[in-house]
Design a protein around this motif. Structure first.
Motif: not given
Length: 173
Positions: A8-21
């Motif tokens: 979630v932290k990574r996704a909040r910083h724009g990491d699309a792969e983390a969001f997809i996971t």
């Protein structure tokens, strides 16, 4: 759980792969919740797609990483409610598609049939509580309603289901 918070932290910083996971981990929950509202597979898919887009665009507004799933389900419920209201006038809301019945296991189909007996305000509570194992507190946060209201709807819904089952049993006796 710690991995989810990191994602979630990574996704909040724009990491699309983390969001997809994160989305992949929640996709079955989203599908089951959406099916609690919408019976048409196309509407379910549209509501989930809209939810994913909204979540991606607004993930920076998520306050606490540990509430990602709750936050995502809340967005989904808002999307489903909007689509449900749009479809009410179309009179096909209660139809189950043949495809949905083939894809789902027998227990899931029976669970959805039982849910269809319940009024709309109880159906989603049952799906979240029994189908997705959210706590009463979490359901209260997701639906923005009082925990006592949730408890009473669960109790009332169980009585309705019991009466429906007993009514069917008595007809065959």
């Amino acid at each position: 759980m710690n991995t989810e918070r990191t994602l979630v932290k990574r996704a909040r910083h724009g990491d699309a792969e983390a969001f997809i996971t994160l989305i992949e981990a929640c996709k079955m929950t989203m599908r089951r919740v959406a099916l609690g509202y919408l019976k048409n597979e196309e509407d379910v898919a549209d509501a989930i797609q809209d939810t994913i887009l909204d979540a991606y665009e607004h993930i920076s507004s998520l306050k606490k990483e540990e509430y990602f799933k709750t936050w995502l389900v809340r967005i989904l419920i808002n999307r489903c409610t909007k689509r449900y209201r749009m479809n009410q006038s179309k009179a096909y809301l209660e139809d189950y598609s043949e495809e949905a019945q083939c894809d789902a296991g027998k227990a899931e189909v029976e669970f959805r049939e039982m849910l269809s007996i319940l009024p709309d305000d109880s159906r989603v509570i049952f799906q979240l509580y029994y189908g997705e194992q959210f706590t009463i507190r979490e359901i209260g946060e997701i639906l923005e309603i009082n925990e006592n209201t949730i408890k009473s709807r669960l109790h009332r819904g169980k009585e309705q289901l019991r009466n429906a089952i007993e009514g069917k049993t008595n007809k065959f006796a």
